[in-house]
Design a protein around this motif. Structure first.
Motif, PDB file in Angstrom:
ATOM      1  N   THR A 170       2.071   6.233   2.896  1.00  0.00           N
ATOM      2  CA  THR A 170       2.878   5.288   3.905  1.00  0.00           C
ATOM      3  C   THR A 170       4.517   5.468   3.503  1.00  0.00           C
ATOM      4  O   THR A 170       4.807   6.181   3.165  1.00  0.00           O
ATOM      5  CB  THR A 170       2.503   3.690   3.502  1.00  0.00           C
ATOM      6  OG1 THR A 170       3.085   2.865   1.743  1.00  0.00           O
ATOM      7  CG2 THR A 170       1.180   3.703   3.750  1.00  0.00           C
ATOM      8  N   LEU A 185      -5.643  11.505   1.823  1.00  0.00           N
ATOM      9  CA  LEU A 185      -4.732  10.255   2.036  1.00  0.00           C
ATOM     10  C   LEU A 185      -3.101  10.773   2.641  1.00  0.00           C
ATOM     11  O   LEU A 185      -2.812  11.793   2.075  1.00  0.00           O
ATOM     12  CB  LEU A 185      -4.884  10.457   0.448  1.00  0.00           C
ATOM     13  CG  LEU A 185      -5.810   9.621   0.082  1.00  0.00           C
ATOM     14  CD1 LEU A 185      -6.208   9.085  -1.674  1.00  0.00           C
ATOM     15  CD2 LEU A 185      -6.249   8.311   0.529  1.00  0.00           C
ATOM     16  N   LYS A 215      -2.313   5.791   3.144  1.00  0.00           N
ATOM     17  CA  LYS A 215      -2.931   5.242   3.753  1.00  0.00           C
ATOM     18  C   LYS A 215      -4.356   6.670   4.491  1.00  0.00           C
ATOM     19  O   LYS A 215      -3.976   8.059   4.252  1.00  0.00           O
ATOM     20  CB  LYS A 215      -3.412   4.926   5.031  1.00  0.00           C
ATOM     21  CG  LYS A 215      -1.953   6.409   5.659  1.00  0.00           C
ATOM     22  CD  LYS A 215      -0.920   5.965   7.116  1.00  0.00           C
ATOM     23  CE  LYS A 215      -0.507   6.708   7.610  1.00  0.00           C
ATOM     24  NZ  LYS A 215       0.889   6.601   8.969  1.00  0.00           N
ATOM     25  N   ARG A 216      -6.068   6.370   4.268  1.00  0.00           N
ATOM     26  CA  ARG A 216      -6.846   6.984   4.740  1.00  0.00           C
ATOM     27  C   ARG A 216      -6.802   8.393   5.941  1.00  0.00           C
ATOM     28  O   ARG A 216      -6.788   7.631   7.028  1.00  0.00           O
ATOM     29  CB  ARG A 216      -7.827   6.937   4.257  1.00  0.00           C
ATOM     30  CG  ARG A 216      -8.645   7.784   4.581  1.00  0.00           C
ATOM     31  CD  ARG A 216      -9.898   8.098   3.344  1.00  0.00           C
ATOM     32  NE  ARG A 216     -10.040   7.126   2.126  1.00  0.00           N
ATOM     33  CZ  ARG A 216      -9.963   8.169   1.283  1.00  0.00           C
ATOM     34  NH1 ARG A 216     -10.649   9.276   1.745  1.00  0.00           N
ATOM     35  NH2 ARG A 216     -10.309   7.727  -0.054  1.00  0.00           N
ATOM     36  N   GLN A 217      -6.654   9.510   5.901  1.00  0.00           N
ATOM     37  CA  GLN A 217      -6.154  10.434   7.347  1.00  0.00           C
ATOM     38  C   GLN A 217      -7.824  11.337   6.982  1.00  0.00           C
ATOM     39  O   GLN A 217      -7.864  12.524   6.373  1.00  0.00           O
ATOM     40  CB  GLN A 217      -5.221  11.473   8.055  1.00  0.00           C
ATOM     41  CG  GLN A 217      -4.011  10.409   8.187  1.00  0.00           C
ATOM     42  CD  GLN A 217      -4.622   9.867   9.689  1.00  0.00           C
ATOM     43  OE1 GLN A 217      -5.701  10.205   9.745  1.00  0.00           O
ATOM     44  NE2 GLN A 217      -3.199   9.376   9.728  1.00  0.00           N
ATOM     45  N   GLU A 255       0.856  -1.129   0.043  1.00  0.00           N
ATOM     46  CA  GLU A 255       0.038  -0.057  -0.136  1.00  0.00           C
ATOM     47  C   GLU A 255       0.994   0.940   0.346  1.00  0.00           C
ATOM     48  O   GLU A 255       2.034   1.724   0.512  1.00  0.00           O
ATOM     49  CB  GLU A 255      -1.210   0.091   1.230  1.00  0.00           C
ATOM     50  CG  GLU A 255      -1.800  -1.256   0.961  1.00  0.00           C
ATOM     51  CD  GLU A 255      -2.804  -0.681   1.677  1.00  0.00           C
ATOM     52  OE1 GLU A 255      -2.963  -0.427   3.193  1.00  0.00           O
ATOM     53  OE2 GLU A 255      -4.217  -1.660   2.496  1.00  0.00           O
TER      54      GLU A 255
END
Length: 296
Positions: free
Chosen positions: A59, A56, A50-52, A47
């Motif tokens: 990683t 986005l 990562k969604r926050q 990946e």
């Protein structure tokens, strides 16, 4: 193979911070962009985002990928700039490696036709160990390697050896050293000071076998990895040395040495090694065709 379009989309999303902003910039729907990045992650096996909340974030793997992506596309932009400003009529580079065991005069005579071609060609000539030159050839940093032996079978390099021709060998000595030799050739070599090429030279084993058959035992006073250095010692009168018979006139004029004898039983062979089985490069064609005119 890495899909650079997907990598470009990943870079744009990372810069914009969200799919929505990146899709507006790229004139793509967020769904299309998301699908392209998913394909990239699938091909890389990790990946990248990562969604926050609504945004986005990269990683750890994504940060590494972004760093490489920036370098890749910066190089692409630099390449584009260079090619756009390249002057017309620029000379074509012809990169050649010459084994240090090949006499310099032979190398010059082999390469001369390429320099005299009507097309603009700039030769970049590098001398060195055959193994080092073949490594450069393998990664396309050279178009041709000239050597005294074909491609070694033990090397894990894809290349093809094209025989340019052969020459018998002649024995040379300074006038003073020649006058001190006793008897006719080859008996005069028995006990004579001799300069030899190192064990890497293809002609060395043939020469030692010939001495044995002629029942002569010269005294080896020097061994050399470089043929030009061996000749320099020979010009100074340090010992007898060998060179291709094709170079007799050149060496007698330039080196103040004389021929003391010849052997038609020993041949020095010369090869052009390229990454192509069939020679298509115009400069290499000129070299091989010319060599057949003055080498046996």
């Amino acid at each position: 193979m890495l899909n650079y379009k997907h990598l470009y989309y990943m870079r744009e999303v990372a810069t914009a911070g969200s799919l929505t902003r990146a899709s507006e910039r790229l004139h793509l729907t967020p769904q299309t962009l998301s699908g392209q990045i998913s394909l990239l992650e699938e091909s890389l096996g990790t990946e990248l985002f990562k969604r926050q909340g609504r945004n986005l974030e990269l990683t750890e793997a994504g940060q590494v990928a972004l760093q490489y992506a920036n370098e890749i596309f910066q190089l692409g932009e630099a390449l584009e700039q260079i090619l756009q400003h390249l002057p017309k009529g620029r000379a074509q580079l012809f990169r050649v490696g010459v084994s240090d065991l090949v006499p310099k005069s032979i190398a010059y005579r082999l390469l001369q036709p390429a320099m005299l071609m009507n097309k603009k060609i700039r030769i970049v000539c590098t001398e060195g160990k055959l193994s080092d030159l073949l490594a450069e050839l393998a990664v396309h940093r050279m178009e041709l390697v000239i050597a005294d032996s074909p491609m070694p079978s033990y090397m894990n390099v894809k290349g093809f050896s094209h025989k340019l021709g052969s020459s018998g060998i002649s024995f040379f000595a300074s006038p003073e050293l020649k006058a001190s030799l006793v008897g006719d050739f080859p008996a005069c070599l028995d006990g004579a000071a001799l300069l030899m090429l190192s064990e890497g030279a293809a002609v060395r084993s043939k020469l030692l076998g010939w001495f044995h058959s002629q029942q002569v035992k010269p005294m080896i006073v020097g061994e050399f990895d470089d043929s030009a250095l061996m000749q320099a010692f020979g010009f100074a009168g340090t010992g007898v040395f060998i060179a291709p018979t094709a170079l007799e006139e050149t060496l007698e004029q330039e080196g103040r040495v004389e021929v003391i004898g010849r052997s038609c039983e020993i041949y020095e062979n010369f090869y052009a090694i390229s990454i192509e089985r069939k020679i298509t490069h115009s400069a290499i064609k000129a070299i091989t065709e010319h060599a057949q005119g003055w080498l046996h």
